[in-house]
Enzyme design. Structure first.
Site, PDB file in Angstrom:
ATOM      1  CG  HIS A 288      38.090  46.842  44.375  1.00 57.91           C
ATOM      2  ND1 HIS A 288      38.926  46.563  43.321  1.00 57.91           N
ATOM      3  CD2 HIS A 288      38.886  47.237  45.399  1.00 57.91           C
ATOM      4  CE1 HIS A 288      40.180  46.773  43.695  1.00 57.91           C
ATOM      5  NE2 HIS A 288      40.180  47.190  44.949  1.00 57.91           N
TER       6      HIS A 288
ATOM      7  CG  ASP B  25      39.951  50.490  50.403  1.00 55.71           C
ATOM      8  OD1 ASP B  25      41.103  50.327  50.839  1.00 55.71           O
ATOM      9  OD2 ASP B  25      39.674  50.421  49.196  1.00 55.71           O
TER      10      ASP B  25
END
Length: 435
Positions: free
Chosen positions: A312, A370
């Site tokens: 991330h 995600d």
């Protein structure tokens, strides 16, 4: 100025001509100190250069705090894992909007207000018919949310606190209805109206999956997973879409227009489309036996292939949302008994490898929210082009809270970033026949 951050000394900047600029520093309740550069141009006739604003605080906020190095995400001071495990989405909405968790009466009143705002104006349904049947649901969302200001004139005066709150409640309430209609329209099924006796996530799932031939019985595990997805995506500090909402709002635009701008920003594959990209990557891998090939490609610096859904930009440690979402993903797969989906088989095997492979562990390329939310949403029955719509639905409350905070900030100004101009210097116009 009115600033809640505490003074933290002074920074001295020495320019090439020897001029020394003294800039105040401030310390928030969490995180690093900041250098206040607002007087920089006035003092030294220079600007800062920060593409992407990755080292610039654009505002002071009390809503969300992220420590990417430590893997921390707080909503109004509460750790995200505690809220996702113990709270529910509407309680989190109240927290983000008002700054504190509600008592029993406040939560009952707030829940009732949201529940009784879920219906759309009868004429609004015609709006969907203006789109082609194959329109992307995010295109429909952007247009539909922007159009709310044409139907609800009594909540567009941003100077009126009551109207701001009405607009906030309306958007939180109506976003699931709009999202479900965008989904139904894209697959050619009739719209389903909300039911007041159902909870927020339950209602949304029913509006998406009920058909006239039979009712939809909401499974508690699936509804809880949906609710957690909403909580985990409710806010995430000054990301691209939130910054877009604040920037649009700084001009005095009505709240519906600002949220529509946020949805448009979220649509980008580098932002809200990340979970869709993760599913597309799994589809590209195709089968479990091809995973080693793609792992090798991911490790090859000369190969452009990237593993989506791992690591991330903000979190240099494990994404705190992923821990909760991983648990939900496995609960959903278990209750649905999905055993013969090649894509989900690839996802589960890839997860196992990523959690133990030295390359992934060393570079901290852990599966992120995600990755798990994409798996969960697919298992729930949503096509990939709906993933970002669900993200927008969840993030609406964060956008509204951030917009409200900006409107109520006495120091807020219209956003106006500077630039380094590298174009042509001043020159005279030459008539076309002499060029």
């Amino acid at each position: 100025m009115t600033m809640n951050a505490k003074p933290a000394g002074e920074a001295v900047l020495r320019l090439p001509d020897g001029t020394e600029l003294k800039l105040p520093m401030h310390q928030g309740s969490e995180g690093p100190a900041v250098v206040d550069v607002r007087s920089l141009y006035k003092q030294g006739r220079v600007f800062t250069f920060d593409p992407g604003f990755t080292s610039t605080a654009s505002c002071e906020s009390q809503i969300t705090y992220i420590d990417g190095d430590e893997g921390v995400l707080l909503y109004r001071g509460y750790p995200i894992d505690q809220l996702a495990e113990k709270s529910n989405f509407l309680e989190v909405c109240y927290l983000l909007l008002h700054g504190e968790l509600p008592n029993e009466k406040q939560l009952t009143d707030f829940t009732r207000s949201i529940t009784y705002h879920t219906m759309l104006h009868a004429q609004f349904d015609r709006f969907f018919e203006g789109f082609r049947r194959d329109a992307h649901p995010m295109a429909i969302m952007t247009g539909a949310v922007g159009a709310l200001s044409a139907f609800y004139h009594d909540s567009t005066d941003i100077a009126d606190p009551r109207q701001r709150m009405i607009a906030s409640h309306r958007m939180i309430a109506k976003m699931p209805t709009i999202a479900a209609r965008a989904f139904k329209y894209s697959i050619g099924q009739p719209f389903v109206s909300p039911r007041n006796e159902l909870g927020y996530a339950d209602n949304f799932l029913r509006m998406c999956f009920m058909v006239p031939a039979e009712d939809y019985e909401v499974n508690e595990v699936l509804a809880r997973a949906m609710d957690r997805i909403f909580i985990l995506h409710a806010d995430h500090e000054q990301n691209a879409s939130t910054s877009t909402v604040r920037l649009a709002g700084s001009s005095g635009a009505n709240p519906f227009a600002c949220i529509a701008a946020g949805i448009a920003s979220l649509w980008g594959p580098a932002h809200g489309g990340a979970n869709e990209a993760a599913l597309n990557m799994l589809a590209e891998i195709g089968s479990v036996d091809r995973i080693p090939e793609f792992i090798a490609r991911a490790k090859d610096k000369n190969d452009p292939f990237r593993l989506m859904g791992f690591g991330h930009r903000v979190y240099k440690n494990y994404d705190p949302r992923a821990t909760v979402m991983r648990k939900s993903a496995h609960e959903v797969l278990a209750v649905l008994g999905i055993k013969d989906d090649p894509l989900l088989d690839v996802a589960m095997e890839l997860e196992k490898i990523a959690l133990v492979d030295e390359y992934f562990v060393e570079k901290k390329l852990y599966p992120n929210v995600d990755f798990y939310s994409g798996i969960t949403l697919k298992a729930l029955g949503f096509p990939t082009d709906m993933f970002t719509v669900l993200f927008a639905l969840a993030r609406t409350v964060g956008w509204i809270a951030q917009w409200t905070e900006m409107i109520e900030d006495p120091d807020q100004k219209i956003g106006r970033p500077r630039q380094i101009y590298t174009g042509a210097k001043t020159r005279d116009y030459v008539p076309v026949k002499k060029r």
